[in-house]
Design a protein around this motif. Structure first.
Motif, short mmCIF file in Angstrom:
data_model
loop_
_atom_site.label_atom_id
_atom_site.label_comp_id
_atom_site.label_asym_id
_atom_site.label_seq_id
_atom_site.Cartn_x
_atom_site.Cartn_y
_atom_site.Cartn_z
N ALA A 1 19.07 -11.91 31.76
CA ALA A 1 17.82 -12.49 32.25
C ALA A 1 16.67 -12.18 31.29
CB ALA A 1 17.50 -11.98 33.65
N ARG A 2 16.55 -10.93 30.90
CA ARG A 2 15.43 -10.51 30.06
C ARG A 2 15.46 -11.18 28.69
NH1 ARG A 2 10.24 -9.03 29.99
NH2 ARG A 2 9.77 -7.67 28.23
N ASP B 1 14.91 -16.48 34.87
CA ASP B 1 14.81 -15.72 36.11
C ASP B 1 16.15 -15.82 36.81
OD1 ASP B 1 12.19 -15.16 35.50
OD2 ASP B 1 11.35 -16.63 36.89
N ALA C 1 18.53 -14.20 40.05
CA ALA C 1 18.75 -13.36 41.24
C ALA C 1 20.19 -13.53 41.67
CB ALA C 1 17.80 -13.76 42.36
N ARG D 1 12.70 -12.31 34.76
CA ARG D 1 12.81 -11.49 35.97
C ARG D 1 14.26 -11.46 36.47
NH1 ARG D 1 8.28 -14.52 37.42
NH2 ARG D 1 9.55 -15.71 38.91
N ALA D 2 14.67 -10.31 36.94
CA ALA D 2 16.04 -10.15 37.43
C ALA D 2 16.05 -9.36 38.73
CB ALA D 2 16.90 -9.45 36.39
N GLU D 3 16.82 -9.85 39.69
CA GLU D 3 17.10 -9.13 40.93
C GLU D 3 18.61 -9.19 41.12
OE1 GLU D 3 14.87 -10.66 44.19
OE2 GLU D 3 13.00 -10.75 43.06
N ILE D 4 19.29 -8.16 40.70
CA ILE D 4 20.75 -8.19 40.62
C ILE D 4 21.36 -7.10 41.49
CG2 ILE D 4 22.73 -8.24 39.06
CD1 ILE D 4 20.63 -10.34 38.33
N ASP E 1 25.54 -5.21 36.78
CA ASP E 1 24.12 -5.37 37.11
C ASP E 1 23.26 -5.17 35.86
OD1 ASP E 1 24.96 -5.69 39.70
OD2 ASP E 1 24.06 -3.82 40.45
N HIS E 2 23.56 -4.14 35.10
CA HIS E 2 22.83 -3.82 33.88
C HIS E 2 22.92 -4.96 32.87
CE1 HIS E 2 21.12 -1.54 30.63
NE2 HIS E 2 22.27 -1.25 30.04
N THR F 1 21.00 -8.12 34.07
CA THR F 1 19.57 -7.88 33.88
C THR F 1 19.18 -8.12 32.42
OG1 THR F 1 19.52 -6.27 35.69
CG2 THR F 1 17.73 -6.17 34.09
#
Length: 201
Positions: free
Chosen positions: A48-49, A54, A56, A30-33, A41-42, A45
């Motif tokens: 994380a994936r 996880d 953030a 999970r990513a919250e960037i 940001d890309h 993400t």
């Protein structure tokens, strides 16, 4: 490896940036960037994936000047979080490697969670920017992560001409190698993977 949660939270504030980061090495990807830099940001993400962590990240920086301070400082905090979450590194595999194709590009990463920070970088880009992000900042990001996590990281571009593909391949290779290096080694449960008995400089 379940003896302690491999999660951490770090906040860092300077005159140039304010960063808040949460990390769980045993996450689900999970990513919250939100760094204010679209391509970063890309890439985070993707880390994380493909790293199955996880992550953030909230960052505010002096983007009106350029993206350097924000990119570097996010790398610093991510590196600090990885190091803190691993504690004494007991029971981990320690080494990880990945070879990742991205269309015509091919990226390789090898990691040693050694306690000795070192970045070996071998990549070049055919243009100065991907999106609005300077391609020279990719090396700066990984140097910041490496120095603050106390890992040895080799990142190598094996092939590729498309700058987006090369960058994405490098970030994904890093994520895959990190995932391997931090995962539990069932044959080494409770031990530190070093003849020294410790993994620090």
């Amino acid at each position: 490896m379940d003896a302690f949660p491999r999660r951490t939270e770090i906040a860092r504030e300077t005159a140039e940036t304010r960063i808040h980061l949460k990390l769980d090495l045993d996450g689900t990807g999970r990513a919250e960037i939100a760094t204010g830099i679209g391509f970063l940001d890309h890439m985070l993400t993707a880390v994380a994936r493909h790293g199955m962590i996880d992550l953030a990240v909230r960052a505010e920086g002096d983007l009106h000047i350029d993206f350097h301070h924000t990119t570097e400082d996010v790398g610093i905090v991510l590196g600090q979080a990885i190091r803190k979450a691993l504690a004494d590194k007991r029971g981990i595999r320690r080494y990880g490697q990945a070879l990742v194709p991205m269309d015509e590009a091919l990226a390789e990463c090898a990691i040693d969670i050694s306690g000795r920070p070192y970045l070996a970088w071998s990549a070049s880009f055919t243009r100065d920017k991907v999106g609005e992000m300077d391609t020279e900042l990719f090396e700066e990001f990984f140097r910041a992560v490496t120095m603050n996590s106390a890992m040895t990281v080799h990142l190598t571009q094996r092939a590729g001409t498309n700058a987006h593909h090369v960058a994405e391949g490098l970030f994904k290779a890093f994520a895959r190698a990190l995932r391997m290096a931090v995962e539990a080694d069932p044959r080494a449960e409770g031990t530190i993977p070093s003849t020294k008995g410790m993994l620090e400089a």
